[in-house]
Design a protein around this motif. Sequence first.
Motif, PDB file in Angstrom:
ATOM      1  N   UNK A   1      -2.825   5.839  -3.857  1.00 55.87           N
ATOM      2  CA  UNK A   1      -2.032   5.191  -2.813  1.00 55.87           C
ATOM      3  C   UNK A   1      -0.615   5.736  -2.796  1.00 55.87           C
TER       4      UNK A   1
ATOM      5  N   UNK B   1       0.261   8.777  -3.804  1.00 52.95           N
ATOM      6  CA  UNK B   1       0.205  10.149  -3.277  1.00 52.95           C
ATOM      7  C   UNK B   1       0.066  10.180  -1.766  1.00 52.95           C
ATOM      8  N   UNK B   2      -0.740   9.298  -1.232  1.00 52.09           N
ATOM      9  CA  UNK B   2      -0.996   9.320   0.209  1.00 52.09           C
ATOM     10  C   UNK B   2       0.069   8.580   0.998  1.00 52.09           C
ATOM     11  N   UNK B   3       1.020   7.962   0.305  1.00 49.01           N
ATOM     12  CA  UNK B   3       2.122   7.295   1.001  1.00 49.01           C
ATOM     13  C   UNK B   3       1.830   5.842   1.340  1.00 49.01           C
ATOM     14  N   UNK B   4       0.605   5.357   1.025  1.00 48.70           N
ATOM     15  CA  UNK B   4       0.259   3.969   1.350  1.00 48.70           C
ATOM     16  C   UNK B   4       1.161   2.982   0.622  1.00 48.70           C
TER      17      UNK B   4
ATOM     18  N   UNK C   1       4.287   3.122  -0.182  1.00 46.65           N
ATOM     19  CA  UNK C   1       5.605   2.879   0.407  1.00 46.65           C
ATOM     20  C   UNK C   1       5.508   1.803   1.486  1.00 46.65           C
ATOM     21  N   UNK C   2       4.379   1.817   2.201  1.00 44.31           N
ATOM     22  CA  UNK C   2       4.173   0.791   3.216  1.00 44.31           C
ATOM     23  C   UNK C   2       3.904  -0.564   2.554  1.00 44.31           C
ATOM     24  N   UNK C   3       3.027  -0.552   1.552  1.00 44.07           N
ATOM     25  CA  UNK C   3       2.620  -1.796   0.901  1.00 44.07           C
ATOM     26  C   UNK C   3       3.793  -2.521   0.254  1.00 44.07           C
ATOM     27  N   UNK C   4       4.667  -1.772  -0.422  1.00 43.38           N
ATOM     28  CA  UNK C   4       5.752  -2.457  -1.121  1.00 43.38           C
ATOM     29  C   UNK C   4       6.798  -2.987  -0.151  1.00 43.38           C
ATOM     30  N   UNK C   5       6.667  -2.644   1.113  1.00 45.85           N
ATOM     31  CA  UNK C   5       7.554  -3.216   2.110  1.00 45.85           C
ATOM     32  C   UNK C   5       6.981  -4.452   2.771  1.00 45.85           C
ATOM     33  N   UNK C   6       5.835  -4.911   2.241  1.00 47.07           N
ATOM     34  CA  UNK C   6       5.227  -6.131   2.773  1.00 47.07           C
ATOM     35  C   UNK C   6       5.443  -7.248   1.752  1.00 47.07           C
TER      36      UNK C   6
ATOM     37  N   UNK D   1       8.393  -2.719  -7.256  1.00 43.16           N
ATOM     38  CA  UNK D   1       8.294  -2.656  -5.802  1.00 43.16           C
ATOM     39  C   UNK D   1       9.437  -1.817  -5.225  1.00 43.16           C
ATOM     40  N   UNK D   2      10.039  -0.997  -6.061  1.00 46.02           N
ATOM     41  CA  UNK D   2      11.086  -0.095  -5.582  1.00 46.02           C
ATOM     42  C   UNK D   2      10.632   1.331  -5.779  1.00 46.02           C
ATOM     43  N   UNK D   3      11.355   2.227  -5.173  1.00 49.85           N
ATOM     44  CA  UNK D   3      11.035   3.645  -5.315  1.00 49.85           C
ATOM     45  C   UNK D   3      11.905   4.318  -6.365  1.00 49.85           C
ATOM     46  N   UNK D   4      13.029   3.665  -6.765  1.00 50.82           N
ATOM     47  CA  UNK D   4      13.883   4.304  -7.782  1.00 50.82           C
ATOM     48  C   UNK D   4      13.814   3.587  -9.118  1.00 50.82           C
TER      49      UNK D   4
END
Lengths: 365, 316
Positions: free
Chosen positions: A196, A198-201, A203-208, A362-365
Motif C-alpha cells: 500500500x 509503494x502504490x501510494x494507497x 498516503x490516501x488512507x492516512x488522510x482519512x 499516520x504521518x509521512x515524516x
Amino acid sequence: MKSLTRLFAIMHKELLQILRDRLTFGMIVGVPLLQLTLFGFAINTDVRNLRAAVADEANTSLSREMIADMSASQVVDFQYHVDSPMELNRLLDAGLISVGLHIPADFDRRVQQNAGQAAQLLVDGTDPVIQGVARQLTAMPVSFDSRVSPRNIALIELRNFYNPERRSAINVVPGLIGVILTMTMVLFTGLAIVRERERGNLELLINTPIKRTELMLGKILPYVVIGLIQVTIILLLGRFLFQVPIRGSLLDVFIVVLVFIATNLSLGLLISTVAQTQFQAMQIAFFFFLPSILLSGFMFPFHGMPLAAQYLAEILPLTHFVRLIRGVMLRGADLNLMLTDILALLLFLGVTLTMATLRFSKRLD
Amino acid sequence: MHHKSEFVIVANGLTKKFGNLTAVNNIELRIPEGVIYGFLGPNGSGKSTTIRMLCGLLSPSSGTVRVLGLRVPEDVEKLKQKIGYMTQRFSLYDDLTVNENLQFMGEIYALPRRHRKERIRDLMMRFNLEEKANQRAGTLSGGQKQRLALAAATIHAPRLLLLDEPTSAVDPQNRRDFWEMLFGMAEQGTTILVSTHYMDEAERCHRLAILDQGELVADGSPKELAEAIAVQVIEVSAIEPNKARAALHRVSEIFSITQLGLQLRVLLPRNIQAAEQLVIERLQANGVDAHVRSVQANLEDVFVAVTEKHHEGRMA
C-alpha cells in the motif's frame, strides 16, 4: 460502531484483493499442498541404498560373508568392486560413492586375534546423516561361527514411543504446519502494508479518519482465516496421505495454531513498518525464516544443539510451536502441561504487535 | 471560546526542513472560505510539502497552522472527517472496481449505509462514471481515474478540499471539465486549495499564491497580481525572432525574453522610461525588422517577474 464499519471496510477490501491476485491466492493453497507432498515424501531420515564400493584385498569366505551381511542390511549398495583403497579414495573424491569399505589382506588374522580394528570404512563426511549411518555399520558383528554369541544380543532394548514404525512423515508433518505458516503468514502481512505504501494507497488512507488499530486489525484478520484454511488443508492431507494421527483434541490443535498464526502476522506487520519496499520486506522475512527452520527443532533435535543456539531458538516462535504441535498431535498431551510455550508465544505476540502499532505512524515524516 | 474565523486556513511562519534543505520557508497564508485558492510554482517549489503540512501528513519544523479552526498537527484526527485530500498520484486501489473503491471510501468515512448508497449513485452520475461502475480502476483512462479520485475525495462532502497537482496526468479537454466540477463545488461553499504548474489553471483561481524555492513570493487574485507587478511587457513580432532575440540579449534593463512562436515577450522593470523606444532602437541598430508594441502583463509574466526578482534578491 463507526470503528467497526471501518474495520470491516479494510477487511472486505483486503479479501477482495487477495481473491483477485492470482499469485497470492495460488500461494495460499499451493504452498501447503506442494510443501506437504514434497517434504512428506522426500524427508526421510531412515537411510537406505547409499552408494558404496568395496576393496576386498583379503577375499576370504569371512570377508565375503561380511560384505554380504552389509548388503543384506540394504543400508549400503555396493556398486563398485575395486582392488585398492586408493581407488576407494578416488571414487569418494569424485562423489560417485558415499561409503567405501576397505578389507585388508590380513583381515582373517585380525578378526581371530581380536586385536584392534579389522576393516576400515571410508565415509563421505559432508553429510551428517551418512556419518550416523556409518556408525551403525561399524556395530555389525563378525565372527567365524554361525552360532549366536552372547554379544550378538543387544544390551539395550529399543522401544519407539509415538512413532513405532519410524515413519518420517509423522515427525515432519506437524512441524511442517509451523514452517508453512511462518513462511506464508509473515510474508503476506509483511507485504500487505508495504504494498500500500509503494502504490501510494497509504498516503490516501492516512488522510482519512481511520485509526491505526483499525488498519492493523483489518489487515491481520483476513489472513487469520487464510492461515486456518491452510492448516486444515495440511491436517487433511497429513491424515489421508501420510496417516499422521491427531492424538490430542482437535480443539487444542486449533488453539495452538491460532496463537501461532497471530504471532506470525504481528511479526509480519512489524516487518512492514520497517521495510520501505516489497523487496526489503521479503528479505527481512527470509532473514527470519532460515534460522526458524534450522533452529526450531523441526530439522534437528533441539537439545542436540549448542547452548547458545538453544537460547537463540527460544526467541523464535516456531520453536515453541513445534514443541506444542508435536505434543498435542503426536503425544496427545494436555495443553495445561505446556503452558510455558503458549505463554512464550503470547509474549512474542504482545511485544511485536505493540512495536508495530507504535512504529506505524499516520504521518509521512 | 474562539471566535469563528473567516479564514479556512491560517498559517503563520510555516517552515519545513529536511536535514539541511529548507523545503518550505516561513510561509504566511490566509485562505478565505468558499474560494478556489491556487498554489502556483515549478517542481520543487514546496507546493506538495506545504499541502502535506496543512493536512497533517508532515509536521512543520516551525510555525503554526489552523485549518477549519483546528490546530494542525495536534487536532488533525478531528480534522480528517472534514477535509478531502487528493494525492498527486492516483492512490485508490487499481484492483478494485470503481464502485468498490467508492464503497470502500464511504465505509472508511463511516457514512450510514443508506446515505452511502445514495451518495455513491449521486457521485457516479455527477462525475460521469456510471458506465464504468464495474470496471477495475487500474484499467481506467487518466481522466476517468482523476474523476474517480475526486469523487472519492469528496464522498464525505468535506468543507475543505486539498488537491495536489490534480491535473498533471490529464489531457486539456479533461482538464477543462475537471475545473468546471471544481467551480460547481466552490459555488456550493467548498473551499478548494489546488496546486498546479499550469498557468492557465492558475488564472482560473479566485486567489493565488506563487511559490518559488520554498518561499511565498506573491499572492492575490490573478488580476491583482498582474496589475501589481512592477514590470512592463513589450511584444516583439519578427520574421526572424532568433535575430531579434540576439539583438536584445545584452540590453541590461531587460530581465527576461520569452519566445512564443514568432513573437518575443520582453520584460522590463516598470520604472524604465520609453521602454518601447529603447527596444525599437536596439533592433534597428542591429538591422532586425520587427513590429514592437506594449501589451498587458498576463499571469505568466507575473510568474516570471516575481521568481526572477526572487532569484536576484537571493544572489545579492
